[in-house]
Design a protein around this motif. Structure first.
Motif, PDB file in Angstrom:
ATOM      1  N   ARG A  79       0.924  -1.285   0.440  1.00  0.00           N
ATOM      2  CA  ARG A  79      -0.162   0.166  -0.175  1.00  0.00           C
ATOM      3  C   ARG A  79       0.661   1.659  -0.062  1.00  0.00           C
ATOM      4  O   ARG A  79       0.314   2.004  -0.525  1.00  0.00           O
ATOM      5  N   LEU A  80       1.827   1.106   0.983  1.00  0.00           N
ATOM      6  CA  LEU A  80       3.012   2.699   0.482  1.00  0.00           C
ATOM      7  C   LEU A  80       3.671   2.836  -0.513  1.00  0.00           C
ATOM      8  O   LEU A  80       3.825   4.175  -1.343  1.00  0.00           O
ATOM      9  N   VAL A  81       3.990   1.177  -1.343  1.00  0.00           N
ATOM     10  CA  VAL A  81       4.339   1.391  -2.746  1.00  0.00           C
ATOM     11  C   VAL A  81       3.618   1.811  -4.060  1.00  0.00           C
ATOM     12  O   VAL A  81       4.451   2.476  -4.655  1.00  0.00           O
ATOM     13  N   ALA A  83       1.334   3.049  -5.983  1.00  0.00           N
ATOM     14  CA  ALA A  83       1.426   4.632  -6.339  1.00  0.00           C
ATOM     15  C   ALA A  83       2.117   5.938  -6.065  1.00  0.00           C
ATOM     16  O   ALA A  83       2.061   6.670  -6.245  1.00  0.00           O
ATOM     17  N   ASP A  84       3.837   5.229  -5.460  1.00  0.00           N
ATOM     18  CA  ASP A  84       4.596   6.189  -4.780  1.00  0.00           C
ATOM     19  C   ASP A  84       5.989   6.167  -5.442  1.00  0.00           C
ATOM     20  O   ASP A  84       6.523   4.772  -5.331  1.00  0.00           O
ATOM     21  N   ASP A  85       6.180   6.698  -6.617  1.00  0.00           N
ATOM     22  CA  ASP A  85       7.244   6.380  -7.270  1.00  0.00           C
ATOM     23  C   ASP A  85       8.534   6.232  -5.923  1.00  0.00           C
ATOM     24  O   ASP A  85       9.509   5.604  -6.642  1.00  0.00           O
ATOM     25  N   ALA A  86       9.134   7.471  -5.720  1.00  0.00           N
ATOM     26  CA  ALA A  86       9.755   7.185  -4.641  1.00  0.00           C
ATOM     27  C   ALA A  86      10.006   6.370  -4.151  1.00  0.00           C
ATOM     28  O   ALA A  86      10.715   5.782  -3.407  1.00  0.00           O
ATOM     29  N   ALA A  87       9.313   5.918  -3.052  1.00  0.00           N
ATOM     30  CA  ALA A  87       8.788   5.174  -2.649  1.00  0.00           C
ATOM     31  C   ALA A  87       9.339   3.484  -2.815  1.00  0.00           C
ATOM     32  O   ALA A  87       9.773   2.950  -2.487  1.00  0.00           O
ATOM     33  N   ARG A  88       8.519   3.161  -4.184  1.00  0.00           N
ATOM     34  CA  ARG A  88       9.006   2.227  -4.779  1.00  0.00           C
ATOM     35  C   ARG A  88      10.295   2.137  -4.993  1.00  0.00           C
ATOM     36  O   ARG A  88      10.857   1.174  -5.576  1.00  0.00           O
TER      37      ARG A  88
END
Length: 212
Positions: A79-81, A83-88
């Motif tokens: 869930r954290l990564v 939709a978050d490209d930086a987190a991925r």
């Protein structure tokens, strides 16, 4: 592609889109005596409870990704990564070196085999193992992937579309391939093709190893 001088045996990377038949191919090659290293399994091992990998993830993403028993909460991390490209990218920067190092350690523990198989489902996406001797791509049309996912897993069209969109395109996988194994027929046909592939790979590496 040239293998790294530190590799003890030739390395064949197996990749392919979801529901293409990679597991069937790798299972049969294992039955035929080929050492098989599955990076999906390694990806789980390097973040098992007590590992440096899990500690690094908790440091990067917080204690909310850890379950009460100490294991990684993969859904929470997802869930954290998602939709978050930086987190991925932060996740990949932690995991990919651990996966590659563990895989190469397993490769270098091998000896006296014609080749080993490294299964990397997301080869194009991760860019791992650029020095592999050969890349084999198990290929099926997208419509076949959709049909298999629907009948095998009962997934909705929307979910299937999201899963396919998250992966590299068919054209990208084919562009990375040295050998394409088409899997649009029966399981028996795939087994015949895989057996022939195994024979061809053994011949290829034995011939390559002969002095000029």
């Amino acid at each position: 592609m040239q293998a790294s001088a530190t590799q003890s045996v030739p390395v064949v990377v197996l990749t392919g889109g979801i529901a293409s038949g990679k597991t069937s191919v790798s299972d049969q090659l294992a039955e035929l005596g080929t050492p098989v290293i599955d990076t999906d399994r390694i990806a789980r091992d390097v973040v098992a409870p007590g590992t440096e990998g899990l500690k690094a993830l908790i440091q990067a993403f917080g204690t909310g990704i850890q379950m009460a028993d100490g294991a990684l909460d993969r859904k929470a991390l997802g869930r954290l990564v998602f939709a978050d490209d930086a987190a991925r990218r932060r996740l990949e920067a932690i995991l990919h070196p651990l996966i590659e190092r563990n895989t190469r350690q397993q490769i270098n523990s091998l000896d006296s085999v014609p080749y080993c198989l490294v299964v990397v489902p997301l080869l194009v996406e991760t860019g791992l193992f650029p020095d592999a001797d050969l890349v084999v791509t198990v290929d099926v049309p997208e419509e076949t992937q959709r049909q298999r996912l629907k009948s095998r897993d009962g997934l909705s069209d929307e979910t299937i579309s999201q899963m396919l969109k998250a992966q590299a395109s068919r054209d990208q996988r084919l562009a990375r391939a040295d050998i394409v194994l088409t899997n649009t027929g029966s399981q028996q046909e795939l087994r015949r093709k895989t057996a022939r592939l195994h024979e061809d790979l053994i011949h290829h590496f034995r011939t390559k190893a002969r002095p000029d």
